[in-house]
Motif scaffolding. Sequence first.
Motif, PDB file in Angstrom:
ATOM      1  N   LYS A   1      26.608  -4.964  -4.032  1.00  0.00           N
ATOM      2  CA  LYS A   1      25.649  -6.031  -3.706  1.00  0.00           C
ATOM      3  C   LYS A   1      24.513  -5.728  -2.664  1.00  0.00           C
ATOM      4  CE  LYS A   1      28.850  -9.736  -5.346  1.00  0.00           C
ATOM      5  NZ  LYS A   1      29.819 -10.459  -4.967  1.00  0.00           N
ATOM      6  N   TYR A   2      23.498  -6.072  -3.293  1.00  0.00           N
ATOM      7  CA  TYR A   2      22.497  -5.639  -1.984  1.00  0.00           C
ATOM      8  C   TYR A   2      21.408  -7.026  -1.903  1.00  0.00           C
ATOM      9  CZ  TYR A   2      19.156  -4.507  -5.867  1.00  0.00           C
ATOM     10  OH  TYR A   2      18.486  -4.483  -6.855  1.00  0.00           O
ATOM     11  N   ALA A   3      20.586  -7.028  -0.747  1.00  0.00           N
ATOM     12  CA  ALA A   3      19.518  -8.142  -0.711  1.00  0.00           C
ATOM     13  C   ALA A   3      18.299  -7.532  -0.358  1.00  0.00           C
ATOM     14  CB  ALA A   3      19.910  -9.097   0.241  1.00  0.00           C
ATOM     15  N   VAL A   4      17.252  -7.985  -0.681  1.00  0.00           N
ATOM     16  CA  VAL A   4      15.760  -7.625  -0.283  1.00  0.00           C
ATOM     17  C   VAL A   4      15.008  -8.580   0.447  1.00  0.00           C
ATOM     18  CG1 VAL A   4      13.932  -6.298  -1.261  1.00  0.00           C
ATOM     19  CG2 VAL A   4      16.017  -5.895  -2.407  1.00  0.00           C
ATOM     20  N   VAL A   5      14.565  -8.187   1.617  1.00  0.00           N
ATOM     21  CA  VAL A   5      13.582  -9.086   2.245  1.00  0.00           C
ATOM     22  C   VAL A   5      12.111  -8.386   2.161  1.00  0.00           C
ATOM     23  CG1 VAL A   5      12.872  -9.995   4.505  1.00  0.00           C
ATOM     24  CG2 VAL A   5      15.129  -9.795   4.240  1.00  0.00           C
ATOM     25  N   ASP A   6      11.443  -9.043   1.244  1.00  0.00           N
ATOM     26  CA  ASP A   6      10.271  -8.515   0.583  1.00  0.00           C
ATOM     27  C   ASP A   6       9.181  -9.103   1.845  1.00  0.00           C
ATOM     28  OD1 ASP A   6       7.946  -7.468  -0.422  1.00  0.00           O
ATOM     29  OD2 ASP A   6       8.390  -8.339  -2.468  1.00  0.00           O
ATOM     30  N   ARG A   7       8.421  -8.529   2.419  1.00  0.00           N
ATOM     31  CA  ARG A   7       7.529  -8.920   3.300  1.00  0.00           C
ATOM     32  C   ARG A   7       6.018  -8.775   2.728  1.00  0.00           C
ATOM     33  NH1 ARG A   7       9.726  -6.343   8.782  1.00  0.00           N
ATOM     34  NH2 ARG A   7      10.962  -7.996   9.648  1.00  0.00           N
ATOM     35  N   SER A   8       6.108  -7.722   1.765  1.00  0.00           N
ATOM     36  CA  SER A   8       4.753  -7.598   0.929  1.00  0.00           C
ATOM     37  C   SER A   8       4.349  -8.652   0.055  1.00  0.00           C
ATOM     38  CB  SER A   8       4.854  -6.252   0.174  1.00  0.00           C
ATOM     39  OG  SER A   8       5.425  -6.471  -0.743  1.00  0.00           O
ATOM     40  N   GLY A   9       5.563  -9.340  -0.648  1.00  0.00           N
ATOM     41  CA  GLY A   9       5.325 -10.466  -1.368  1.00  0.00           C
ATOM     42  C   GLY A   9       5.181 -10.154  -2.837  1.00  0.00           C
ATOM     43  N   TRP A  10       4.967  -9.088  -3.223  1.00  0.00           N
ATOM     44  CA  TRP A  10       4.837  -8.637  -4.616  1.00  0.00           C
ATOM     45  C   TRP A  10       5.624  -7.405  -5.194  1.00  0.00           C
ATOM     46  CZ3 TRP A  10       3.373  -3.546  -5.452  1.00  0.00           C
ATOM     47  CH2 TRP A  10       2.825  -2.712  -4.692  1.00  0.00           C
ATOM     48  N   MET A  11       6.049  -6.447  -4.148  1.00  0.00           N
ATOM     49  CA  MET A  11       6.710  -5.489  -4.608  1.00  0.00           C
ATOM     50  C   MET A  11       8.211  -5.508  -4.999  1.00  0.00           C
ATOM     51  SD  MET A  11       6.077  -2.040  -2.246  1.00  0.00           S
ATOM     52  CE  MET A  11       7.557  -1.140  -2.606  1.00  0.00           C
ATOM     53  N   LEU A  12       8.847  -6.557  -4.774  1.00  0.00           N
ATOM     54  CA  LEU A  12      10.463  -6.531  -5.199  1.00  0.00           C
ATOM     55  C   LEU A  12      10.241  -6.639  -6.797  1.00  0.00           C
ATOM     56  CD1 LEU A  12      13.201  -6.809  -4.735  1.00  0.00           C
ATOM     57  CD2 LEU A  12      12.955  -9.352  -4.174  1.00  0.00           C
ATOM     58  N   ALA A  13       9.356  -7.606  -7.336  1.00  0.00           N
ATOM     59  CA  ALA A  13       9.241  -7.868  -8.546  1.00  0.00           C
ATOM     60  C   ALA A  13       8.934  -6.744  -9.272  1.00  0.00           C
ATOM     61  CB  ALA A  13       8.184  -9.101  -8.780  1.00  0.00           C
ATOM     62  N   ALA A  14       7.913  -5.902  -8.780  1.00  0.00           N
ATOM     63  CA  ALA A  14       7.522  -4.677  -9.627  1.00  0.00           C
ATOM     64  C   ALA A  14       8.823  -3.759  -9.750  1.00  0.00           C
ATOM     65  CB  ALA A  14       6.425  -4.113  -8.820  1.00  0.00           C
ATOM     66  N   ILE A  15       9.308  -3.644  -8.393  1.00  0.00           N
ATOM     67  CA  ILE A  15      10.658  -2.653  -8.345  1.00  0.00           C
ATOM     68  C   ILE A  15      11.770  -3.178  -9.422  1.00  0.00           C
ATOM     69  CG2 ILE A  15      12.536  -1.776  -6.868  1.00  0.00           C
ATOM     70  CD1 ILE A  15      10.561  -2.101  -4.453  1.00  0.00           C
ATOM     71  N   ASP A  16      11.979  -4.445  -9.408  1.00  0.00           N
ATOM     72  CA  ASP A  16      12.845  -4.941 -10.585  1.00  0.00           C
ATOM     73  C   ASP A  16      12.729  -4.506 -11.851  1.00  0.00           C
ATOM     74  OD1 ASP A  16      14.783  -6.093  -8.617  1.00  0.00           O
ATOM     75  OD2 ASP A  16      14.041  -8.133  -9.055  1.00  0.00           O
TER      76      ASP A  16
ATOM     77  N   ASN B   1       9.384   4.083  -4.674  1.00  0.00           N
ATOM     78  CA  ASN B   1       8.164   4.905  -4.415  1.00  0.00           C
ATOM     79  C   ASN B   1       7.324   5.002  -5.579  1.00  0.00           C
ATOM     80  OD1 ASN B   1       7.421   7.175  -3.027  1.00  0.00           O
ATOM     81  ND2 ASN B   1       9.105   8.445  -3.741  1.00  0.00           N
ATOM     82  N   ALA B   2       7.980   5.069  -6.900  1.00  0.00           N
ATOM     83  CA  ALA B   2       7.063   5.186  -7.907  1.00  0.00           C
ATOM     84  C   ALA B   2       6.122   3.934  -8.044  1.00  0.00           C
ATOM     85  CB  ALA B   2       8.052   4.911  -9.332  1.00  0.00           C
ATOM     86  N   VAL B   3       6.584   2.619  -7.577  1.00  0.00           N
ATOM     87  CA  VAL B   3       5.631   1.506  -7.832  1.00  0.00           C
ATOM     88  C   VAL B   3       4.497   1.786  -6.717  1.00  0.00           C
ATOM     89  CG1 VAL B   3       5.616  -0.871  -6.894  1.00  0.00           C
ATOM     90  CG2 VAL B   3       7.578  -0.177  -8.460  1.00  0.00           C
ATOM     91  N   VAL B   4       5.057   2.338  -5.342  1.00  0.00           N
ATOM     92  CA  VAL B   4       3.994   2.371  -4.412  1.00  0.00           C
ATOM     93  C   VAL B   4       2.925   3.624  -4.920  1.00  0.00           C
ATOM     94  CG1 VAL B   4       3.531   3.448  -2.093  1.00  0.00           C
ATOM     95  CG2 VAL B   4       5.239   1.717  -2.692  1.00  0.00           C
ATOM     96  N   ARG B   5       3.536   4.585  -5.684  1.00  0.00           N
ATOM     97  CA  ARG B   5       2.455   5.640  -6.093  1.00  0.00           C
ATOM     98  C   ARG B   5       1.424   5.016  -7.085  1.00  0.00           C
ATOM     99  NH1 ARG B   5       6.231   9.767  -7.457  1.00  0.00           N
ATOM    100  NH2 ARG B   5       5.990   8.679  -9.639  1.00  0.00           N
ATOM    101  N   ASP B   6       2.041   4.196  -8.077  1.00  0.00           N
ATOM    102  CA  ASP B   6       1.080   3.640  -9.076  1.00  0.00           C
ATOM    103  C   ASP B   6       0.020   2.831  -8.427  1.00  0.00           C
ATOM    104  OD1 ASP B   6       2.182   4.922 -11.035  1.00  0.00           O
ATOM    105  OD2 ASP B   6       3.486   3.277 -11.992  1.00  0.00           O
ATOM    106  N   LYS B   7       0.585   2.026  -7.446  1.00  0.00           N
ATOM    107  CA  LYS B   7      -0.248   0.978  -6.812  1.00  0.00           C
ATOM    108  C   LYS B   7      -1.308   1.893  -6.107  1.00  0.00           C
ATOM    109  CE  LYS B   7      -0.970  -3.319  -5.871  1.00  0.00           C
ATOM    110  NZ  LYS B   7      -1.019  -4.200  -6.892  1.00  0.00           N
ATOM    111  N   ARG B   8      -1.206   2.863  -5.485  1.00  0.00           N
ATOM    112  CA  ARG B   8      -1.944   3.756  -4.567  1.00  0.00           C
ATOM    113  C   ARG B   8      -3.100   4.295  -5.546  1.00  0.00           C
ATOM    114  NH1 ARG B   8       1.954   6.803  -0.277  1.00  0.00           N
ATOM    115  NH2 ARG B   8       2.143   4.838   0.850  1.00  0.00           N
ATOM    116  N   LEU B   9      -2.648   4.748  -7.022  1.00  0.00           N
ATOM    117  CA  LEU B   9      -3.488   5.209  -7.674  1.00  0.00           C
ATOM    118  C   LEU B   9      -4.654   4.288  -8.093  1.00  0.00           C
ATOM    119  CD1 LEU B   9      -1.227   7.453  -9.970  1.00  0.00           C
ATOM    120  CD2 LEU B   9      -2.722   8.143  -8.444  1.00  0.00           C
ATOM    121  N   ASP B  10      -4.094   2.997  -8.451  1.00  0.00           N
ATOM    122  CA  ASP B  10      -5.142   1.884  -8.494  1.00  0.00           C
ATOM    123  C   ASP B  10      -6.012   1.509  -7.471  1.00  0.00           C
ATOM    124  OD1 ASP B  10      -4.005   1.308 -10.971  1.00  0.00           O
ATOM    125  OD2 ASP B  10      -2.759  -0.506 -10.583  1.00  0.00           O
ATOM    126  N   GLU B  11      -5.353   1.446  -6.267  1.00  0.00           N
ATOM    127  CA  GLU B  11      -6.366   1.443  -5.031  1.00  0.00           C
ATOM    128  C   GLU B  11      -7.778   2.316  -5.079  1.00  0.00           C
ATOM    129  OE1 GLU B  11      -6.489  -0.814  -2.745  1.00  0.00           O
ATOM    130  OE2 GLU B  11      -4.776  -1.632  -3.411  1.00  0.00           O
TER     131      GLU B  11
END
Lengths: 301, 559
Positions: free
Chosen positions: B51-66, B266-276
């Motif tokens: 069992k794990y929990a996630v505190v998402d300060r970015s507000g969007w990343m958790l959904a993308a990771i899921d 990591n994959a989510v962040v990479r994709d986001k950076r490409l978009d940026e």
Amino acid sequence: MTDALTLDHVSKRFGSHQAVDAISLRIPAGSIYGFLGQNGAGKTTTIRMIMSIYYPDSGQITVLGEPNSESIKDRLGYLPEEKGLYKKMKAWELLAYFGTLKGVPKADAKVKARQLLETVGLGEFSDHRCEQLSKGMGQKVQILATIMHDPELVILDEPFSGLDPVNVEMMREVILKMKRDGRTVIFSTHVMENAEKLCDGIVMIHRGQKVLDGTLAEVKTGGDRGIQIDYDGDSSILRELPGITRINDSGKHAEIFLATGTDPQEILKRLVGRLVIRRFDLREPSLHEVFFRAVKGESHE
Amino acid sequence: MSNKTWLVARREVLENIRTKGFWVGVLMLPIIMVVSVALPRFLEGQKEVRKYAVVDRSGWMLAAIDERAAMPDMQRVLREAIDARRDDPARYAEFPELLRKFVDTLDQIWDNPALVPDPALPEADRKRAREKKEDEVLEGVAMFIGDPSAFECQLPLASMKDALRQASERLAPLRDSVQQWWKSLPPEAASKFEARTAKKLYERIELPTGGEDEVFEALNQKIAKGDLFAYFVIGTDPVLKGDGLRYASANLTDGDLLDWFSRHANAVVRDKRLDEKDIDKLTAQWVQKPLVVDSRKIGKGGKEEESTKADKARQWAPMVFAYILWISIFTITQMLLTNTIEEKSSRIIEVLLSSVSPLQLMMGKIFGIAMTGLLMVGSWTLSFVLIFKYLPGLLAIKFDFDISQIATDPYLLLSFLVYFTLGYLFYASLLVGVGAACDTLKEAQNLMGPISVVMMIPIMAIAFLAQDPNSRLAVIMSYIPPFTPFVMMNRAAGPPTLMEYVTTTALLLVSIVIVMWAAAKVFRVGILMSGKAPSFKDIIVWIKAPVGQVPERTHGPTK
């Protein structure tokens, strides 16, 4: 009478040690013969050559009329001095195995093994593994192994050593039974009494050489007669007797040999009153004495 | 073989197969194999849900990771469904109608010519090539379920672009509902379709309510109590700033959860950076694509062959056989040695020698133990074949097709049995001689020293020789009889030339005859001797002495 075994100038050397030196002998079929001699005299080596476990360096051995004893191994039974059993095998399996090695058909060996065990009262132990048997039972099984295949000639190397009195008696019975069954039995021993009670003939071996050979009567007639006494009392008196040549004193029994001209009655007279004499007779010398004379006073055990 | 030799051999076999050691030997290898395959799977099955929990300060990343983390699961389930549709209609019927509809639609693309492998390839390679391409397509489809825009950039086979685009249009109406279905599916139900889902391994729990400090306090308490395995804190802006991911757990040695979660993050962040940076995803993928290395094997005829995983396995399999060969020869000859010494020290030998000749006895023992050994290695090879054939069905697992084919390759199995027999005869003759000369195992160990050293050489060389089975060293060692069985077994991948097979085997056979002859002489003299153990010098004298003569020892009594 045919000969079960003849040896003709048989010799065997281990390195520089001459274990057997030109021994010749004949053993008639159907008799019980004893090989007598001290430990290390060459009895076991001679027996091993007869069993063709060793080859003689020179000389000829003829067993049951066959010069090549290798080919008639199946007609010989052998109980070595150092006896062992396969610990994990069942008693009947062991007998059957040794039987088949000697040429008994497998099916017969099975039946025979159980039968033999039955005859010595070990019927209920035939399915026990050898390690579960007592020492005496083990010895019986070993003896049975030598006769599984109805051998014509049975050779027992020191069969009495290490046996308790009950088993000595059992062994004696077995040997006599073998003779009654028409087998020739040869056994070696260094205990003269065993031979004296059982043997038809004896061979005496000393330092690899044969020193005496013949029937019990033959070997004894050569020597002068001696007095045999059974007594109680202080035996030191025996040594003070005049006119005697040798005394074999065993504490309660003594064998006294007289110088020529000594009157046995004189000896009796001297002993009466100083010892309690329970038996006194004049007879042939014991095997012990015969052996002693044959090796001419050389040290013996 | 004379009748008496056979009787002795028969007894050896019967006695040995009654010992515990024999059965331990017989069962050891199959048990080790089954356990090594089944135990990890069993343990995996026993693993508790992390069992794990996630505190998402970015507000969007958790959904993308899921979303992204669900893709590999989805891909596996699709694979299962497609396989079931092909091979097992009953099982296929268990999948929900929604998914079946999806798979049925998807199925139309399987006939695409881009997926049909080169017909020149051998059957096994063709099957493998097809599966590989299909998996690539499925990866794309799984991505599509998560994110329709991702579909295009993940397209694995450029030549199938059109076909897949068409498929995606037909699949689009089903996409959302399949995604919903998988999301809401409880882990136990999910594992019915596919056992190795991340869903079964990891479960995200909702955060406790309250301010951030209270949340952390509560999470820490949960971890301390064991209610929670770990929690993640995603930084405010992982894409542009350095604050990425924080991981907190009581157990930092078990890194599975961290690996799994951070891989997807990591994959989510990479994709986001490409978009940026407005970088085309296809371009980025092309940039990141590693250099293709194509290894080709030049075969015997000078022709190029595709190097496959099977070739690698074929290269290393003989090494495994060589190890097993060495172990089995070593075990079995030891059995012979202890057996001989036991018989000698328990004084049974003389009774035996009154019935059989020393040569018959020796040969009987050698053949008896050989049969015991063959029973053992025979049962090994049999269980090998059976395990590879039936275990997958029993445990519902798949072995690599090549491995199971190589492990049951009759050429390897047969040479294994032949080299076992030859190698055994060579070493058995040596050891039976040693056994006959000694009274106790301890004495035997002194004489065994040099033999053990010789036996150690091939075992040390095995890994080295497997790398280059036709090296000069390997060839030279093949011609040294004590090494021949192990080295030739090891070189089976080469493979050696027929000429080499013939000459090395002939040499080995000649040396077996010589060693047996010498052993027979030592056996004849030594078997009835007791007392001090003979030295090597004594043994040489025994071998040289004519039959029947019993030479003196340099020391100790002769009896």
